[in-house]
Design an enzyme around this catalytic site. Structure first.
Site, PDB file in Angstrom:
ATOM      1  N   THR A 112       1.108  -0.688  -0.390  1.00 41.01           N
ATOM      2  CA  THR A 112       0.348  -0.075  -0.072  1.00 41.01           C
ATOM      3  C   THR A 112       0.916   1.302  -0.084  1.00 41.01           C
ATOM      4  O   THR A 112       0.031   1.877  -0.505  1.00 41.01           O
ATOM      5  CB  THR A 112      -0.704   0.104   0.949  1.00 41.01           C
ATOM      6  OG1 THR A 112      -1.508  -0.733   1.389  1.00 41.01           O
ATOM      7  CG2 THR A 112      -1.896   1.217   0.718  1.00 41.01           C
ATOM      8  N   TYR A 114       3.843 -12.348   5.356  1.00 42.91           N
ATOM      9  CA  TYR A 114       2.843 -11.456   3.796  1.00 42.91           C
ATOM     10  C   TYR A 114       2.500 -12.193   3.585  1.00 42.91           C
ATOM     11  O   TYR A 114       3.378 -12.761   2.456  1.00 42.91           O
ATOM     12  CB  TYR A 114       3.699 -10.365   4.138  1.00 42.91           C
ATOM     13  CG  TYR A 114       2.788  -9.858   3.276  1.00 42.91           C
ATOM     14  CD1 TYR A 114       0.635  -9.761   3.256  1.00 42.91           C
ATOM     15  CD2 TYR A 114       2.634  -7.891   2.323  1.00 42.91           C
ATOM     16  CE1 TYR A 114       0.363  -8.986   2.334  1.00 42.91           C
ATOM     17  CE2 TYR A 114       1.585  -7.790   1.349  1.00 42.91           C
ATOM     18  CZ  TYR A 114       0.448  -8.185   1.771  1.00 42.91           C
ATOM     19  OH  TYR A 114      -0.783  -7.291   1.107  1.00 42.91           O
ATOM     20  N   LYS A 163       0.348 -12.111   8.347  1.00 38.05           N
ATOM     21  CA  LYS A 163      -0.855 -11.379   7.635  1.00 38.05           C
ATOM     22  C   LYS A 163      -1.228 -12.000   6.410  1.00 38.05           C
ATOM     23  O   LYS A 163      -0.301 -12.583   5.280  1.00 38.05           O
ATOM     24  CB  LYS A 163       0.411 -10.266   7.389  1.00 38.05           C
ATOM     25  CG  LYS A 163      -1.480  -9.083   6.416  1.00 38.05           C
ATOM     26  CD  LYS A 163      -0.662  -7.790   5.788  1.00 38.05           C
ATOM     27  CE  LYS A 163      -1.862  -7.620   4.721  1.00 38.05           C
ATOM     28  NZ  LYS A 163      -0.689  -6.526   4.398  1.00 38.05           N
ATOM     29  N   VAL A 177      -4.284  -6.487   9.132  1.00 35.42           N
ATOM     30  CA  VAL A 177      -3.607  -5.271   8.427  1.00 35.42           C
ATOM     31  C   VAL A 177      -4.409  -5.028   7.506  1.00 35.42           C
ATOM     32  O   VAL A 177      -4.776  -5.370   6.404  1.00 35.42           O
ATOM     33  CB  VAL A 177      -2.849  -6.298   8.307  1.00 35.42           C
ATOM     34  CG1 VAL A 177      -1.508  -5.043   7.163  1.00 35.42           C
ATOM     35  CG2 VAL A 177      -1.709  -7.165   9.402  1.00 35.42           C
TER      36      VAL A 177
END
Length: 291
Positions: free
Chosen positions: A47, A135, A163, A204
């Site tokens: 992001t 992740y 995550k 998250v």
């Protein structure tokens, strides 16, 4: 290390020339902590447009975020890549910058097998004393960190969380067999409540840029046993969860959330190529959604 239940994957503000806007970055950190109630911030994650940030920019962001947050929230540095040696180097530099934790995305494009994934994460973990969050996002990386590999990695002392953007089935399997203290987060805003229901610790989030305070209410309602209130809030938030990624067709993150922040009075600039900003139809959809 406690990262909290609501973690925002923070955008990187840019000025009109496409360079990091440090004044706005400070305002954004304040806003995410004070108004949107983020417990931790991921800096230079997807992001944050990590693919188009240089290592020098990433390290400047890490140092700036640590200094500006000043202990008000945890700073998690995105240092993962598809080059293990490079990930180790950047992780060491992030540790020296004072961050509180590391987010390591699965290596993308080169598509390692499960043993390769294990050895990659193990090598980075051994190079730092910081707590690490894995992740897993197969849609971006082309590879899924399997349940078995996640559980194997969870036995490494400083790999403390994941995550995971996989199915609720996969989250359930990880949660049911993970060692005590290993925390599972969903990386999919719209799956926040279902993930909590199967035992995830938190989210998250991207949407927490816009609706973080209500997301914190949702999480608190659920963990304190007020499931009806959590479900009500989830219904209210769901259009935003979906709309920031489909407006009304798929839009790559963080294009929509950056535009949406401007609508809320905190303009954070555009995106770097190869991403492009919203078109007029997408902008009209977001204005209707947010305003």
């Amino acid at each position: 290390m406690e990262f909290g239940r609501l973690i925002t994957a923070m955008v990187t503000p840019f000025d009109a020339d496409g360079q990091i806007d440090w004044q706005t970055t400070g305002r954004l950190i304040d806003y995410l902590i004070e108004e949107q109630q983020s417990d931790s911030l991921v800096v230079s994650g997807t992001t944050g447009e990590s693919p188009t940030l240089s290592d020098e920019e990433k390290l400047e962001l890490f140092r700036f975020a640590v200094k500006h947050a000043n202990g008000r929230c945890k700073i998690i540095a995105g240092t993962g890549s598809n080059n293990t040696a490079h990930s180790i180097h950047l992780t060491k530099d992030a540790e020296a910058a004072g961050v509180n934790g590391i987010l390591l995305v699965a290596p993308y494009y080169n598509r390692p097998n499960q043993e390769g994934l294990y050895q990659h994460f193990k090598a980075v973990a051994e190079a730092t004393a910081l707590p690490i969050m894995l992740y897993n996002v197969e849609g971006r990386t082309g590879v899924n960190i399997s349940v078995e590999t996640t559980l194997r990695l969870a036995e490494i002392k400083n790999i403390v969380a994941t995550k995971d953007c996989a199915s609720t089935d996969q989250l359930t399997q990880i949660i049911s067999a993970a060692p005590t203290g290993f925390k599972v987060y969903t990386g999919d805003d719209s799956a926040s409540l279902p993930a909590l229901a199967v035992g995830a610790y938190g989210t998250v989030s991207v949407a927490s840029h816009i609706v973080g305070a209500k997301m914190k209410q949702l999480i608190t309602a659920f963990v304190t046993g007020n499931v009806e209130e959590a479900a009500k809030l989830n219904g209210e938030l769901f259009p935003v969860f979906k709309g920031l990624f489909y407006c009304p067709h798929p839009v790559p993150n963080p294009v929509a959330v950056k535009y949406a922040l401007g609508l809320t009075g905190l303009p954070v600039g555009g995106v770097r190529l190869p991403l492009v900003t919203v078109n007029e139809a997408e902008a009209a959809f977001l204005r209707k959604l947010i305003l």
